[in-house]
Design an enzyme around this catalytic site. Structure first.
Site, PDB file in Angstrom:
ATOM      1  N   LYS A  24      36.274  32.383  35.877  1.00 45.77           N
ATOM      2  CA  LYS A  24      36.348  33.149  37.087  1.00 45.77           C
ATOM      3  C   LYS A  24      35.215  34.086  37.269  1.00 45.77           C
ATOM      4  CE  LYS A  24      39.294  35.377  40.044  1.00 45.77           C
ATOM      5  NZ  LYS A  24      40.575  35.813  40.644  1.00 45.77           N
TER       6      LYS A  24
ATOM      7  N   ARG B 190      33.581  30.264  45.690  1.00 46.79           N
ATOM      8  CA  ARG B 190      34.796  31.085  45.306  1.00 46.79           C
ATOM      9  C   ARG B 190      35.963  30.337  45.814  1.00 46.79           C
ATOM     10  NH1 ARG B 190      35.227  37.516  44.842  1.00 46.79           N
ATOM     11  NH2 ARG B 190      37.320  37.749  44.171  1.00 46.79           N
TER      12      ARG B 190
ATOM     13  N   LYS C 240      39.436  41.012  44.136  1.00 45.11           N
ATOM     14  CA  LYS C 240      40.223  40.927  45.353  1.00 45.11           C
ATOM     15  C   LYS C 240      41.420  41.724  45.014  1.00 45.11           C
ATOM     16  CE  LYS C 240      39.847  36.038  46.695  1.00 45.11           C
ATOM     17  NZ  LYS C 240      40.750  35.242  47.241  1.00 45.11           N
TER      18      LYS C 240
ATOM     19  N   HIS D  14      46.361  26.507  46.357  1.00 44.70           N
ATOM     20  CA  HIS D  14      46.793  27.588  46.612  1.00 44.70           C
ATOM     21  C   HIS D  14      47.370  27.805  48.201  1.00 44.70           C
ATOM     22  CE1 HIS D  14      45.776  29.498  43.144  1.00 44.70           C
ATOM     23  NE2 HIS D  14      46.288  30.673  43.675  1.00 44.70           N
TER      24      HIS D  14
ATOM     25  N   GLU E 250      47.783  28.731  36.660  1.00 43.39           N
ATOM     26  CA  GLU E 250      46.222  29.173  37.147  1.00 43.39           C
ATOM     27  C   GLU E 250      45.352  28.837  35.860  1.00 43.39           C
ATOM     28  OE1 GLU E 250      45.702  30.520  39.761  1.00 43.39           O
ATOM     29  OE2 GLU E 250      47.545  31.528  40.456  1.00 43.39           O
TER      30      GLU E 250
ATOM     31  N   HIS F  34      50.901  28.944  49.023  1.00 42.96           N
ATOM     32  CA  HIS F  34      51.286  29.892  49.929  1.00 42.96           C
ATOM     33  C   HIS F  34      52.183  29.353  50.730  1.00 42.96           C
ATOM     34  CE1 HIS F  34      47.375  32.397  48.923  1.00 42.96           C
ATOM     35  NE2 HIS F  34      48.207  32.542  47.918  1.00 42.96           N
TER      36      HIS F  34
ATOM     37  N   ASN G 105      40.812  28.427  44.921  1.00 39.55           N
ATOM     38  CA  ASN G 105      41.990  28.250  45.609  1.00 39.55           C
ATOM     39  C   ASN G 105      42.784  26.868  45.624  1.00 39.55           C
ATOM     40  OD1 ASN G 105      42.502  30.760  46.696  1.00 39.55           O
ATOM     41  ND2 ASN G 105      40.448  30.472  47.843  1.00 39.55           N
TER      42      ASN G 105
ATOM     43  N   GLU H 206      33.426  35.576  48.644  1.00 36.92           N
ATOM     44  CA  GLU H 206      34.188  34.330  49.122  1.00 36.92           C
ATOM     45  C   GLU H 206      33.626  33.551  50.301  1.00 36.92           C
ATOM     46  OE1 GLU H 206      38.545  34.494  49.534  1.00 36.92           O
ATOM     47  OE2 GLU H 206      38.664  32.842  48.338  1.00 36.92           O
TER      48      GLU H 206
ATOM     49  N   ARG I  88      38.359  56.760  50.561  1.00 30.98           N
ATOM     50  CA  ARG I  88      37.361  55.763  50.853  1.00 30.98           C
ATOM     51  C   ARG I  88      36.832  55.095  49.285  1.00 30.98           C
ATOM     52  NH1 ARG I  88      35.619  59.205  54.593  1.00 30.98           N
ATOM     53  NH2 ARG I  88      36.589  58.954  56.744  1.00 30.98           N
TER      54      ARG I  88
ATOM     55  N   HIS J  20      54.687  32.787  42.174  1.00 28.79           N
ATOM     56  CA  HIS J  20      53.288  32.272  42.543  1.00 28.79           C
ATOM     57  C   HIS J  20      52.557  31.093  41.799  1.00 28.79           C
ATOM     58  CE1 HIS J  20      49.343  32.716  44.169  1.00 28.79           C
ATOM     59  NE2 HIS J  20      48.684  32.652  43.002  1.00 28.79           N
TER      60      HIS J  20
HETATM   61  N1  LIG Z   1      43.814  39.583  43.188  1.00 24.28           N
HETATM   62  C1  LIG Z   1      43.624  38.268  43.045  1.00 24.28           C
HETATM   63  O1  LIG Z   1      42.660  37.891  42.909  1.00 24.28           O
HETATM   64  C2  LIG Z   1      44.967  37.491  42.706  1.00 24.28           C
HETATM   65  C3  LIG Z   1      44.944  36.328  42.190  1.00 24.28           C
HETATM   66  C4  LIG Z   1      46.237  35.768  42.020  1.00 24.28           C
HETATM   67  C5  LIG Z   1      47.533  36.248  42.250  1.00 24.28           C
HETATM   68  N2  LIG Z   1      47.396  37.224  42.853  1.00 24.28           N
HETATM   69  C6  LIG Z   1      48.600  38.173  43.021  1.00 24.28           C
HETATM   70  O2  LIG Z   1      49.479  38.325  41.803  1.00 24.28           O
HETATM   71  C7  LIG Z   1      50.679  38.509  42.124  1.00 24.28           C
HETATM   72  C8  LIG Z   1      51.381  37.976  41.262  1.00 24.28           C
HETATM   73  O3  LIG Z   1      51.232  38.355  39.931  1.00 24.28           O
HETATM   74  P1  LIG Z   1      52.297  38.463  38.739  1.00 24.28           P
HETATM   75  O4  LIG Z   1      52.327  37.005  38.568  1.00 24.28           O
HETATM   76  O5  LIG Z   1      51.540  39.050  37.586  1.00 24.28           O
HETATM   77  O6  LIG Z   1      53.544  38.901  39.246  1.00 24.28           O
HETATM   78  P2  LIG Z   1      54.225  40.366  38.958  1.00 24.28           P
HETATM   79  O7  LIG Z   1      53.165  41.364  38.848  1.00 24.28           O
HETATM   80  O8  LIG Z   1      55.490  40.483  39.775  1.00 24.28           O
HETATM   81  O9  LIG Z   1      54.743  40.306  37.452  1.00 24.28           O
HETATM   82  C9  LIG Z   1      55.843  39.412  36.946  1.00 24.28           C
HETATM   83  C10 LIG Z   1      57.012  40.336  36.610  1.00 24.28           C
HETATM   84  O10 LIG Z   1      56.805  40.602  35.331  1.00 24.28           O
HETATM   85  C11 LIG Z   1      56.963  41.790  35.146  1.00 24.28           C
HETATM   86  N3  LIG Z   1      56.148  42.267  33.955  1.00 24.28           N
HETATM   87  C12 LIG Z   1      54.729  42.487  34.018  1.00 24.28           C
HETATM   88  N4  LIG Z   1      54.184  42.635  32.866  1.00 24.28           N
HETATM   89  C13 LIG Z   1      55.120  42.315  31.929  1.00 24.28           C
HETATM   90  C14 LIG Z   1      55.316  42.525  30.837  1.00 24.28           C
HETATM   91  N5  LIG Z   1      54.135  42.654  29.731  1.00 24.28           N
HETATM   92  N6  LIG Z   1      56.475  42.362  29.941  1.00 24.28           N
HETATM   93  C15 LIG Z   1      57.638  42.268  30.716  1.00 24.28           C
HETATM   94  N7  LIG Z   1      57.619  42.278  32.040  1.00 24.28           N
HETATM   95  C16 LIG Z   1      56.257  42.183  32.466  1.00 24.28           C
HETATM   96  C17 LIG Z   1      56.622  42.556  36.303  1.00 24.28           C
HETATM   97  O11 LIG Z   1      57.215  43.838  36.598  1.00 24.28           O
HETATM   98  C18 LIG Z   1      57.426  41.495  37.189  1.00 24.28           C
HETATM   99  O12 LIG Z   1      58.673  41.649  37.219  1.00 24.28           O
HETATM  100  C19 LIG Z   1      50.997  37.941  43.633  1.00 24.28           C
HETATM  101  O13 LIG Z   1      51.142  39.088  44.387  1.00 24.28           O
HETATM  102  C20 LIG Z   1      49.561  37.504  43.799  1.00 24.28           C
HETATM  103  O14 LIG Z   1      49.266  37.339  45.267  1.00 24.28           O
HETATM  104  C21 LIG Z   1      46.274  38.217  43.104  1.00 24.28           C
HETATM  105 ZN   LIG Z   2      46.723  32.317  42.435  1.00 23.29          ZN
END
Ligand SMILES: NC(=O)c1ccc[n+]([C@@H]2O[C@H](COP(=O)([O-])OP(=O)(O)OC[C@H]3O[C@@H](n4cnc5c(N)ncnc54)[C@H](O)[C@@H]3O)[C@@H](O)[C@H]2O)c1
Ligand SMILES: [Zn+2]
Ligand SMILES: NC(=O)c1ccc[n+]([C@@H]2O[C@H](COP(=O)([O-])OP(=O)(O)OC[C@H]3O[C@@H](n4cnc5c(N)ncnc54)[C@H](O)[C@@H]3O)[C@@H](O)[C@H]2O)c1
Ligand SMILES: [Zn+2]
Lengths: 362, 362
Positions: free
Chosen positions: A225, A239, A141, A246, A183, A250, A243, A235, A119, A263
């Site tokens: 942010k 907030r 999030k 988005h 972004e 999505h 999006n 949200e 938890r 993304h």
């Molecule tokens: N929580 C939130 O508020 C929020 C906001 C936006 C997006 N997201 C989520 O984030 C995700 C996308 O994140 P992302 O774009 O970072 O993708 P990701 O985490 O899949 O990373 C992209 C790729 O880069 C690789 N990688 C990461 N760091 C690296 C580095 N320094 N050197 C080499 N390779 C590296 C990863 O292993 C992966 O293959 C989605 O699931 C999305 O829904 C969440």
């Molecule tokens: Zn995003």
């Protein structure tokens, strides 16, 4: 090193931003004997796991790690369970710390694991993609996907700190860097015209990963942010502006199957649709739509809908969006570059039309 | 009808207690057009699903339900996912309400589903076992089990109301009623000597399900638990007292495999071990230990360790307890009947000895 503080109702936490922060044990808020579970994936581990473990061990922390497979399609309850199994096998208690070392996928899964293991245990985010540095690691999030929808299962859960080492972007594939810039551009478009203009000047340096420009940029995005999140932790209102693009994005991601378009790429096209729709509603000038399009293009981002997707494919996905209230679509649109708003109950024909205008027809 | 209010930092919610509350649509805080997903199991559904749906529909709510298999062994991430799938298939948004209709298992799984579906939707608890009425539905703990440990994955998440219909206990197997009485007796033992004495007078009426006595008892327990929870929402301090007998009890449950001994039965023996250990430490008199033993026995509860479990089997399980801090055991023990405290770092030999004294040796 730059520091941005996130002020929440109950507490505050710092985001540290700099080059080479990972190696320096002083940056880690752990003490002798603390137990730490690093959650990462094989791709990121090969570059950074050893540095992080060494630094933590210098502080006397007892450090373990668990790898989850790389990729959005592993952002699942199963991966979450891998983390729980690792924690339980090694007898981690409530006083453990989870470190998310990786991009947004790792951050979201490890974050949700921290929210729900016994938890709730302590969480440190070390985002290593541009997207996660400017976006997903800030704001609390966390989520995993369900086969019927992205990010449908999760929690609001705040880290106790975020450690951003912009040097990690040097190993990141260029396509991922660019996706992160979507972004970044989003922040300018929704809330900060001055930043948008700054980006028009510096986008090439960002694409080239110039460290000082990069740090300034990441800090500015985190600041924007963090302010939005502080105003609206769960949200209910403001907030939602984050999006922009988005809801359309999505729909693209879900339609193509997770992981085909990145993304940020989907969000890029999504922002174009939102901008065109805003123009149709009489808010944006055509010139502004084109400024946004050019900026996105300079970051090597797509600005049109994928060819394998029909305009009619969007709405069914969009109606499942979390912003839908009582069956009514709510969209983030632009009043101007630097000022977004939430539009409720926008006419579906206009929406479809904007999507059509962002569809390649050759 | 009795009403107990739970006062939390951010908001309050009511617990309604009475006979025949389920049938009366006035008791449900829903309005025309609200969407509701009832989470229940086949056993409970056959008795109460129709009444609850009918009442909700009288208020104009759009009502669906999802069944998860009956039993502690289905308190898992998989069952959680069944709920998410049902919600997503029917396009439930953030404005949906989840109703947990059943015992503690349903309450815990449905509660965690409400906490994590789209990062949190509204939750109403309708507990239908004595244990869930006096304990699990109050206080906002939700969880599922992991194969390596009970309740290891979950969230603190408060319902917007709890609806307790004590008539539902008429269909509950007697063994389950008795198991619930273990938690009832626990409240007397930890915090309320007067209630303990009241229980010594009325335990037979409780076993016989006399409605007015039952309602008084349930309300008293809810009041005690609500007060503790209000003082300590996320279990940093006082709330730990509610775990009297539970560290030993969880060891029994885990060792035998979930579902062989009922939770309350394990807690009953666990309380005996705690009482004996408290006696060894010079706090309780032998007479008080025996009063506790008699009261538990009148509720047809076990007071000795299962024959298939050796005293040595307890500690390894106990060291995984959530109360363990920095590798040190923390146990809830008794200063007197009606006054519990948290003992840190109790000598393992004394613990083992107390377990031995509660082991059948014939
Ligand atoms: N929580 C939130 O508020 C929020 C906001 C936006 C997006 N997201 C989520 O984030 C995700 C996308 O994140 P992302 O774009 O970072 O993708 P990701 O985490 O899949 O990373 C992209 C790729 O880069 C690789 N990688 C990461 N760091 C690296 C580095 N320094 N050197 C080499 N390779 C590296 C990863 O292993 C992966 O293959 C989605 O699931 C999305 O829904 C969440
Ligand atoms: Zn995003
Ligand atoms: N969240 C908390 O704070 C908390 C506190 C204590 C216990 N718990 C959890 O509660 C669970 C035990 O709850 P429980 O004892 O209610 O068990 P349960 O939910 O398994 O119910 C016991 C049995 O009775 C059946 N049943 C329920 N209501 C009935 C009715 N009115 N008539 C006929 N049959 C009925 C159930 O289907 C089940 O077969 C455990 O998982 C425990 O971890 C949680
Ligand atoms: Zn209990």
């Amino acid at each position: 090193m730059l520091c941005v503080n996130v002020e929440l109702q109950e507490r505050r936490y710092p985001i540290l931003i700099g080059s080479g922060l990972l190696q320096n044990e002083q940056n880690y808020p752990v003490k002798q004997g603390d137990r730490v579970m690093i959650v990462t994936n094989p791709t990121v581990a090969q570059f950074y796991l050893e540095s992080v473990m060494t630094a933590l061990q210098k502080r006397g922390a007892v450090t373990e790690y668990v790898l989850i497979p790389d990729g959005e399609k592993y952002k699942t309850l199963e991966s979450l369970n891998l983390i729980f199994t690792a924690l339980l096998k090694a007898n981690h208690g409530r006083d453990t710390t989870i470190i998310a070392l990786g991009g947004g996928v790792i951050g979201d899964v490890a974050g949700f694991a921290a929210a729900s293991y016994q938890r709730g245990v302590r969480l440190i985010q070390i985002p290593t993609t541009l997207l996660s540095q400017v976006d997903s690691s800030v704001g609390g999030k966390t989520a995993v996907n369900h086969e019927l929808g992205k990010n449908m299962i999760g929690a609001f859960y705040q880290p106790s700190m975020v450690l951003i080492d912009t040097l990690t972007l040097n190993t990141l594939p260029k396509r991922e860097v660019n996706a992160g810039l979507a972004e970044v551009i989003k922040y300018g478009a929704i809330l900060d015209n001055e930043f948008f203009v700054w980006l028009e000047k510096h986008v090439d340096d960002l694409v080239a990963l110039k460290q000082d420009i990069l740090q300034h940029c990441v800090a500015r995005c985190c600041r924007i942010k963090a302010d939005v999140v502080a105003r609206d932790e769960t949200e209910k209102g403001d907030r939602a502006l984050l999006n922009l693009g988005h809801t359309f994005g999505h729909a693209i991601e879900t339609h193509l199957g997770y992981g085909n378009w990145l993304h940020g790429e989907a969000v890029s096209t999504g922002m174009m649709v939102a901008a065109v729709l805003s123009e149709e509603l009489g808010h944006l000038s055509l010139a502004d739509v084109s400024r946004l399009e050019k900026l996105l293009a300079r970051a090597n981002l797509p600005t049109v809908s994928p060819d394998t997707m029909q305009p009619e494919d969007y709405l069914p996905h969009m109606m499942r969006d979390k912003k839908v209230l009582a069956g009514k679509l709510r969209l983030v649109l632009l009043k101007s570059l630097g000022q977004a708003y939430v539009a409720t109950n926008t006419d579906h024909t206009l929406v479809l039309n904007a999507i059509r205008r962002c569809t390649q027809t050759d």
